[in-house]
Design a protein around this motif. Structure first.
Motif, short mmCIF file in Angstrom:
data_model
loop_
_atom_site.label_atom_id
_atom_site.label_comp_id
_atom_site.label_asym_id
_atom_site.label_seq_id
_atom_site.Cartn_x
_atom_site.Cartn_y
_atom_site.Cartn_z
N ASN A 1 -17.86 6.02 119.86
CA ASN A 1 -19.09 6.34 120.57
C ASN A 1 -20.13 5.24 120.41
N LEU A 2 -20.23 4.66 119.21
CA LEU A 2 -21.19 3.61 118.95
C LEU A 2 -20.93 2.38 119.82
N LEU A 3 -19.67 2.04 120.00
CA LEU A 3 -19.29 0.85 120.77
C LEU A 3 -19.19 1.10 122.27
N GLY A 4 -19.41 2.37 122.66
CA GLY A 4 -19.36 2.69 124.08
C GLY A 4 -17.97 2.90 124.62
N PHE A 5 -16.99 3.16 123.74
CA PHE A 5 -15.62 3.40 124.18
C PHE A 5 -15.39 4.88 124.43
N THR A 6 -14.36 5.21 125.20
CA THR A 6 -13.91 6.58 125.29
C THR A 6 -12.86 6.80 124.20
N GLU A 7 -12.34 8.02 124.11
CA GLU A 7 -11.38 8.31 123.04
C GLU A 7 -10.03 7.65 123.29
N SER A 8 -9.85 7.04 124.43
CA SER A 8 -8.60 6.32 124.68
C SER A 8 -8.44 5.13 123.74
N LYS A 9 -9.57 4.65 123.23
CA LYS A 9 -9.55 3.53 122.27
C LYS A 9 -9.61 4.04 120.82
N PHE A 10 -9.37 5.35 120.63
CA PHE A 10 -9.55 5.97 119.32
C PHE A 10 -8.70 5.32 118.23
N VAL B 1 -28.06 5.90 116.62
CA VAL B 1 -28.56 6.37 115.32
C VAL B 1 -27.50 7.19 114.59
N ILE B 2 -27.07 8.26 115.23
CA ILE B 2 -26.17 9.19 114.55
C ILE B 2 -24.77 8.62 114.38
N SER B 3 -24.24 7.99 115.42
CA SER B 3 -22.90 7.42 115.30
C SER B 3 -22.86 6.35 114.22
N THR B 4 -23.94 5.58 114.10
CA THR B 4 -23.99 4.55 113.05
C THR B 4 -23.96 5.17 111.66
N LEU B 5 -24.78 6.21 111.46
CA LEU B 5 -24.83 6.86 110.14
C LEU B 5 -23.48 7.48 109.78
N ILE B 6 -22.88 8.20 110.74
CA ILE B 6 -21.60 8.87 110.46
C ILE B 6 -20.50 7.84 110.22
N ALA B 7 -20.48 6.77 111.02
CA ALA B 7 -19.46 5.74 110.84
C ALA B 7 -19.58 5.09 109.47
N ILE B 8 -20.80 4.75 109.05
CA ILE B 8 -21.00 4.12 107.74
C ILE B 8 -20.57 5.05 106.62
N SER C 1 -20.42 13.11 117.10
CA SER C 1 -21.17 11.90 117.43
C SER C 1 -21.58 11.87 118.90
N VAL C 2 -20.83 12.56 119.78
CA VAL C 2 -21.19 12.66 121.19
C VAL C 2 -22.01 13.93 121.45
N MET C 3 -21.64 15.01 120.78
CA MET C 3 -22.32 16.29 120.95
C MET C 3 -23.79 16.21 120.57
N ALA D 1 -29.27 16.90 121.51
CA ALA D 1 -30.51 17.03 120.75
C ALA D 1 -31.27 15.72 120.65
N LEU D 2 -30.55 14.59 120.58
CA LEU D 2 -31.20 13.31 120.35
C LEU D 2 -31.16 12.36 121.53
N GLY D 3 -30.61 12.79 122.65
CA GLY D 3 -30.46 11.90 123.78
C GLY D 3 -29.21 11.05 123.62
N GLU D 4 -28.74 10.49 124.73
CA GLU D 4 -27.49 9.73 124.68
C GLU D 4 -27.60 8.51 123.78
N LYS D 5 -28.70 7.77 123.89
CA LYS D 5 -28.86 6.58 123.06
C LYS D 5 -29.15 6.95 121.60
N GLY D 6 -29.88 8.03 121.38
CA GLY D 6 -30.15 8.47 120.02
C GLY D 6 -28.88 8.84 119.29
N ALA D 7 -27.99 9.58 119.98
CA ALA D 7 -26.72 9.96 119.36
C ALA D 7 -25.83 8.75 119.17
N ARG D 8 -25.86 7.84 120.14
CA ARG D 8 -24.95 6.69 120.09
C ARG D 8 -25.35 5.69 119.01
#
Length: 439
Positions: free
Chosen positions: A302-311, A96-103, A81-83, A87-94
Motif C-alpha cells: 500500500n505504501l508503494l502504491g502497488f496492488t496485492e498482485s505484487k504482494f 502515515v499508517i502503512s509506514t508505521l505498520i511496515a516498520i 493498511s488500506v481500510m 478514517a484518515l483519507g487515502e494519503k493518510g492511510a498510505r
C-alpha cells in the motif's frame, strides 16, 4: 481509486473457514514471548487467580476491538493498511499508517529471526563441535529468516497449513515440558505453596497482557478479511486468542514458579531433550513470525502504491530487511523504537472503529474516504497515540525528557487501550464538526 481498492479486496472464492483463521491466531499466540509474559506476571507478585483474571480481561479487551476491525475487514475485504483510508483519507492511510505498520512488522520479524538464530546456534554449535560465534549466529538468523519468509510469501494458505501442523505439536511440547518440569522439580508443592505477599495488582497484569498482543489486534484485518461472515470473525477471534493465550501465559507462569524460568526450550534442554527444545522454539517463532512478514508486506504494498498482485515481492522485501537487521545485530538499537511503534499503532483501531461503526453505522455502502488526508482522523489518531505513550510509560526511558516535562510519564490503566478510547471519542466529535466529503 476504486481500482486500487479492488487490487486488495478479497474475492468470494478466497474466503476461508473460521477455523483456518482461528488457527493463525492460535499460532501467533503460542510463542516464547507469551511464556515470558506469564513469567513476568509471577515476578510481579500476582497470585494465580489474579493472573487468570488479568489474562481474561486483557485478551478480552483485545478481542473486543479486533472483532470490530475484523468485521469491517470481512465486509470490505481489505487489509488494515488500506481500510484505514476510511478514517484518515487515502494519503493518510498510505503514507502515515502503512509506514508505521511496515516498520513495526519488519522490526518484529527481525527480532524473532534473531531470537531463533541465537537459540539455534547455541543448541546446534556444540553438537557440531563448534562455538556459537557471532558469525554462526548471523548465518543461523539468515537461514531461519529465509525459511519463515518463504512461508509468508505463500500467502494465507501457507499460514493456514503451517498452523494446522505446528499448533497441535506446540501444545503437546509445552504440556510435556510443563509436566516434566513439575515432576522433576517437586512442582506440585511449589505451586501449592505459591502465595506472593506483594502484588503489582490487576492493572499491571492487564497492561502486560494487552501489550503482548496489542499490535496483533490491529492487524487482525489482514486475516479476518478472509472470513465468510461477521459471525466467523467473532468465533475465530475468541477461539483463536482466548484459549491459546490463557494456556501459554499460565504455562509460562507455572514454569516460572516451578523451575525459575519460562523458556520452554531451556527447560527441555535441562531435562535432556535438546532436540525437542529446539523444535519447540523454532516452531513457536515460525508460526508467530510469518504473520509479521505477511502484514508487513501488505503495508509495504500500500505504501508503494502497488496492488496485492505484487504482494510476494513486497513481503520478500519486508522480510529481507528484517532478516538483514537480525543478521547484522542492528536490532539492539532498534527495539526501543519498536516499543514506541507498539504504543503508536493501537490508537489506529479507535479511528477505524469510529469511522465505520459510529459515523458509518457499520454499513459497507457507507465506507467512504477522501483522496487526500482526513484532518479529523489524523488529529484523533495523533492525540490517541500521545495519550497511549504518556499513560503507558513509553517515554519513561527518556529520563531527560521526563525531567523537563514530567507529565509525559503519567501511568494510568492500559496505555494502548487509553489511546484507542481517546482516538475513538475524539474522531466522533471532530467528524461531526467537520464532515468529510468522501468517495
Amino acid at each position: 481509486m476504486q481500482e486500487k481498492l479492488s487490487g486488495f479486496e478479497v474475492q468470494e472464492n478466497q474466503r476461508q473457514s473460521w477455523l483456518s483463521i482461528a488457527a493463525v491466531w492460535a499460532g501467533g499466540m503460542i510463542c516464547v514471548p507469551c511464556l515470558m509474559i506469564g513469567g513476568v506476571l509471577t515476578s510481579g507478585g500476582l497470585s494465580l487467580s489474579e493472573i487468570i483474571i488479568s489474562i481474561l480481561i486483557g485478551y478480552g479487551l483485545i478481542c473486543l476491538y479486533m472483532i470490530f476491525i475484523g468485521m469491517q475487514a470481512c465486509d470490505t475485504g481489505l487489509p488494515v493498511s488500506v481500510m484505514a483510508s476510511g478514517a484518515l483519507g487515502e494519503k493518510g492511510a498510505r503514507y502515515v499508517i502503512s509506514t508505521l505498520i511496515a516498520i513495526a512488522c519488519i522490526g518484529w520479524f527481525g527480532i524473532q529471526s534473531a531470537t531463533c538464530g541465537q537459540a539455534f546456534a547455541a543448541m546446534v554449535a556444540p553438537l557440531l563441535g563448534m562455538e556459537s560465534s557471532p558469525a554462526f549466529v548471523s548465518v543461523s538468523s539468515i537461514i531461519w529468516g529465509v525459511i519463515m519468509l518463504a512461508t509468508a510469501c505463500a500467502g494465507f494458505k501457507g499460514l493456514k497449513w503451517l498452523n494446522y501442523i505446528a499448533v497441535p505439536l506446540l501444545v503437546i511440547v509445552c504440556l510435556y515440558g510443563l509436566i516434566a518440569g513439575i515432576t522433576t522439580h517437586n512442582g506440585g508443592a511449589a505451586i501449592s505453596a505459591y502465595a506472593p505477599e506483594n502484588s503489582a495488582g490487576l492493572v499491571y497484569g492487564i497492561s502486560m497482557v494487552v501489550a503482548s498482543f496489542a499490535l496483533g489486534g490491529v492487524i487482525s484485518a489482514d486475516y479476518c478479511r478472509f472470513a465468510r461472515s461477521r459471525a466467523d470473525v467473532v468465533k475465530s477471534s475468541i477461539v483463536g486468542v482466548m484459549p491459546a493465550g490463557l494456556f501459554m501465559l499460565l504455562t509460562g507462569a507455572l514454569m516460572s514458579i516451578v523451575t525459575g524460568q519460562y523458556d520452554i526450550s531451556a527447560i527441555l534442554v535441562s531435562l535432556g531433550v535438546p532436540v525437542l527444545g529446539l523444535i519447540a522454539l523454532v516452531l513457536a517463532t515460525w508460526t508467530t513470525n510469518v504473520t509479521n512478514a505477511y502484514s508487513g508486506g501488505l503495508a509495504l504494498s500500500n505504501l508503494l502504491g502497488f496492488t496485492e498482485s505484487k504482494f510476494a515481492v513486497t513481503t520478500g522485501v519486508a522480510g529481507g530487511i528484517g532478516t538483514l537487521l537480525a543478521a547484522f545485530g542492528l536490532l539492539n538499537a532498534f527495539q526501543g523504537f519498536l516499543s514506541l511503534m507498539s504504543a503508536l499503532i493501537p490508537p489506529l483501531a479507535g479511528v477505524i472503529i469510529a469511522a465505520y461503526w459510529i459515523t458509518g453505522n457499520g454499513k459497507r455502502e457507507n465506507f467512504t474516504f477522501s483522496p487526500g488526508f482526513s484532518a479529523p482522523g489524523l488529529i484523533a489518531f495523533l492525540a490517541g497515540a500521545l495519550v497511549a505513550c504518556i499513560t503507558g510509560g513509553t517515554f519513561a526511558s527518556f529520563s531527560g525528557l521526563i525531567a523537563a516535562v514530567p507529565f509525559l510519564n503519567t501511568p494510568f490503566f492500559v496505555g494502548p487501550v487509553n489511546g484507542i478510547v481517546v482516538s475513538l471519542v475524539l474522531y466522533v466529535i471532530l467528524a461531526a464538526i467537520f464532515p468529510k466529503k468522501g468517495v
